[in-house]
Design a protein around this motif. Structure first.
Motif, PDB file in Angstrom:
ATOM      1  N   PHE A  92      12.190  -2.642   3.308  1.00 37.53           N
ATOM      2  CA  PHE A  92      13.056  -2.181   2.224  1.00 37.53           C
ATOM      3  C   PHE A  92      13.828  -0.946   2.665  1.00 37.53           C
ATOM      4  O   PHE A  92      13.373   0.182   2.489  1.00 37.53           O
ATOM      5  N   ALA A  94      17.058  -0.452   1.713  1.00 38.62           N
ATOM      6  CA  ALA A  94      18.151  -0.159   0.783  1.00 38.62           C
ATOM      7  C   ALA A  94      17.949   1.184   0.086  1.00 38.62           C
ATOM      8  O   ALA A  94      16.824   1.607  -0.148  1.00 38.62           O
ATOM      9  N   LYS A 160       4.007   8.944  -0.717  1.00 36.90           N
ATOM     10  CA  LYS A 160       4.850   7.824  -1.168  1.00 36.90           C
ATOM     11  C   LYS A 160       4.236   6.494  -0.762  1.00 36.90           C
ATOM     12  O   LYS A 160       4.250   5.539  -1.541  1.00 36.90           O
TER      13      LYS A 160
HETATM   14  O1  C5P Z   1      11.069   6.559  -4.182  1.00 41.19           O
HETATM   15  P1  C5P Z   1      12.123   6.449  -3.121  1.00 41.19           P
HETATM   16  O2  C5P Z   1      13.448   5.970  -3.645  1.00 41.19           O
HETATM   17  O3  C5P Z   1      12.253   7.667  -2.244  1.00 41.19           O
HETATM   18  O4  C5P Z   1      11.554   5.327  -2.153  1.00 41.19           O
HETATM   19  C1  C5P Z   1      12.330   4.833  -1.108  1.00 41.19           C
HETATM   20  C2  C5P Z   1      11.844   3.455  -0.739  1.00 41.19           C
HETATM   21  O5  C5P Z   1      11.694   2.648  -1.901  1.00 41.19           O
HETATM   22  C3  C5P Z   1      12.848   2.714   0.114  1.00 41.19           C
HETATM   23  O6  C5P Z   1      12.136   1.816   0.942  1.00 41.19           O
HETATM   24  C4  C5P Z   1      13.694   1.982  -0.934  1.00 41.19           C
HETATM   25  O7  C5P Z   1      14.319   0.834  -0.375  1.00 41.19           O
HETATM   26  C5  C5P Z   1      12.647   1.605  -1.939  1.00 41.19           C
HETATM   27  N1  C5P Z   1      13.125   1.519  -3.333  1.00 41.19           N
HETATM   28  C6  C5P Z   1      13.196   0.278  -3.957  1.00 41.19           C
HETATM   29  N2  C5P Z   1      13.591   0.191  -5.268  1.00 41.19           N
HETATM   30  C7  C5P Z   1      13.916   1.308  -5.948  1.00 41.19           C
HETATM   31  C8  C5P Z   1      13.851   2.572  -5.336  1.00 41.19           C
HETATM   32  C9  C5P Z   1      13.462   2.650  -4.016  1.00 41.19           C
HETATM   33  O8  C5P Z   1      12.904  -0.741  -3.319  1.00 41.19           O
HETATM   34  N3  C5P Z   1      14.307   1.198  -7.224  1.00 41.19           N
END
Ligand code: C5P
Length: 219
Positions: A92, A94, A160
């Motif tokens: 992930f 994005a 995290k």
């Molecule tokens: O919590 P944060 O946004 O810092 O976490 C980053 C990670 O979570 C990344 O791998 C991002 O692609 C994923 N993410 C997600 N969906 C969201 C927010 C973050 O998949 N709504």
């Protein structure tokens, strides 16, 4: 037919920003270029993986030789990810918008001459990484998230990893002084169940190749 250590494996990669509409012509976005996610999808493809690349509106073109699914919003990205499963691994990368505009207008918003600015109301978007990490049946064997931090990178990223329930976190320091955000190089810390590994600063393409090799070794 593909050859390489990931031949016959399906790997999902999310990449790019999301766009959250305000009205039919305006949106909320972020500065993600999609460069690291694109490099990663290409590196996984080069190891023989069958790659599904779910991308928001990125500023770099998607790699050749992968299945590209274009989305705009976080909710569309989650639906596309769920539709692409099952996968052996999911990465992930994005930069998903944390919030969407809850009171988005169906028609272009107009100034009404009163001098009053519109008030936007926000709702939290689904966390795609956490959703997939915590699915029971059908969860990919390896789930990798990213963490862009500006301070105490390893501590924040380790927390995290636990909070999201993913297997690995690729953390990087995006403080403006590093020049990493929008640049061609990255300096990452890989957090796994075994601890934290600081990688030297290198090209984003090289980070992608090393990470793809680690994914191949883990599957
Ligand atoms: O919590 P944060 O946004 O810092 O976490 C980053 C990670 O979570 C990344 O791998 C991002 O692609 C994923 N993410 C997600 N969906 C969201 C927010 C973050 O998949 N709504």
């Amino acid at each position: 037919l593909a050859t390489g250590p990931l031949a016959g494996r399906h790997v999902l990669v999310t990449s790019g920003p999301t766009h959250e509409p305000i009205d039919p012509v305006r949106y909320i976005a972020n500065r993600s270029s999609g460069a690291q996610g694109t490099a990663l999808a290409a590196a996984l493809r080069d190891l023989g993986a069958n790659v599904t690349f779910v991308t928001g509106p990125a500023s770099v073109p998607p790699p050749a030789g992968v299945r590209v699914v274009k989305v705009e919003t976080a909710r569309e990205m989650l639906a596309a990810v769920e539709a692409a499963l099952p996968a052996d691994a999911a990465v992930f990368a994005a930069a998903v918008a944390d919030w969407r505009v809850e009171n988005a207008a169906g028609q272009k918003m107009k100034k009404d001459g009163s001098g009053q600015a519109p008030a936007l109301e926000f709702a939290e978007n689904p966390d795609i990484l956490a959703t997939i990490s915590r699915m029971g049946q059908g969860r990919p064997q390896l789930v990798v998230g990213f963490a862009a931090e500006t301070e105490t990178v390893t501590a924040h990223a380790t927390a995290k990893r636990a909070r999201k329930g993913c297997d690995w976190i690729v953390a990087n320091d995006v403080s403006p002084a590093t020049g990493i955000m929008g640049g061609a190089e990255n300096a990452v810390t890989l957090i796994t169940g075994a601890g934290a590994e600081d990688w030297p600063r290198m090209a984003k393409d090289e980070v992608a190749r090393r990470l793809a090799a680690r994914i191949a070794a883990a599957l």
